[in-house]
Enzyme design. Sequence first.
Site, PDB file in Angstrom:
ATOM      1  CD  GLU A  92      -1.805   3.540   4.627  1.00  0.00           C
ATOM      2  OE1 GLU A  92      -1.952   2.463   5.222  1.00  0.00           O
ATOM      3  OE2 GLU A  92      -0.891   3.739   3.802  1.00  0.00           O
TER       4      GLU A  92
ATOM      5  CB  SER B 254      -0.948   0.001   1.202  1.00  0.00           C
ATOM      6  OG  SER B 254      -0.236  -0.066   2.422  1.00  0.00           O
TER       7      SER B 254
ATOM      8  CG  ASP C  20       4.897   0.649   6.398  1.00  0.00           C
ATOM      9  OD1 ASP C  20       5.862   0.262   7.080  1.00  0.00           O
ATOM     10  OD2 ASP C  20       3.766   0.137   6.476  1.00  0.00           O
TER      11      ASP C  20
END
Length: 399
Positions: free
Chosen positions: A165, A133, A177
């Site tokens: 996100e 993602s 991430d």
Amino acid sequence: MSSSDLSALWQAFEMFSPGSKTDVRMFFAPGRVNLIGEHTDYNGGHVFPAALSLGVWAWVRPRQDGIVRFYSQAFPEVVEARVDALDSATGAEYARYPMGVIDVMQKQRSFAFAGGDFFYYSNLPNGAGLSSSAAIEVVTGCAVRVLAGENVSNQEIALISQKAENEFVGVNCGIMDQFAVAMGQANKAIFLNCQTLDHRLVPVALGDYRLVMTNTNKRRGLADSKYNERRAECEAAFARVKHLGDGWANLADIPVDMWSTVAAALADTPNLLKRARHVVFENHRTIEAVKTLSAGDLLGFGKLMNESHVSLRDDYEVTGEELDALAEASWEVDGCIGSRMTGAGFGGCTVSIVAAEQLPTFEAHVKAQYARRTGLTPSFYVSEIGDGAHELQKEAFAQ
């Protein structure tokens, strides 16, 4: 990616978005693996992720009609929306991630973006905890940056992607991430302070060893709910002990030499004590792991990886039967110097450091033991540590 694979993907792109090759741009963003430092990011601690050579490619054709179209080979459904109405768009769930990035870039960063056709290909396993993602977010941000003619850094793209996100997709993730995906460098891991974003690149000299991700192939059904639960437990634990320190901003600020005092204050709440103990000692382990690796002590680094998994299993309780089976089988193999879960937990992957000559033995043993304990078959991914997100030269794809 082989030339035959590239040719087939190019044909698929042209079916999705017919037209000249000359106006198409291609971008890549890697997946990431966190070598050590798990569930410390949202507690303001240190992490040590590395970008992979596996990742997400994006072919992008600009448009001028205010339309964005998305197609992924992993989720073959074309999603179309207007760039000025992304928050009301419908379609495949994966498209929420790139739409969120475009939405943040337009509304909060004032990018002038006229639209585009986005075609995604990934060789990352879905739901394995290797940040597919984040990769699709960051690769989209890199493409929009170029198409809109904006001069923003990869670090800014990472922050935009996290914001998308959090606010557009609705996942309360930390920065690790996106930061690793955007900022990685080949053969180096990122020692990152998640509270301040201070970071440095640390060489990872594996020599005759290889980085192996082993996928449980179990859907991470509990990961989201337990993630939120653990965050709440950490917040509750810190609220009870923050008065004990001078200037502590979060759990990861607690030094290990203060642990006995903190533990006494949490003694009547065993779960909060265990969660705090993991964060405090995992943050310390991560700092020590970087020192150990920098000194060339790969065996010592592997030992700290193993200790990390035990803490995640016993104190943070986010591993589960499948990840424990993989890690414990890995520890039994000569030539595996370290193995631990990576990612949110309850499924996903372990990361192991394995002697190259022992890879066949490692895979055979882990596969057999894992099947015996769980009835499932794992998948293995051997990856190099690669570069962060970037645009690819046309010569690489427009043959």
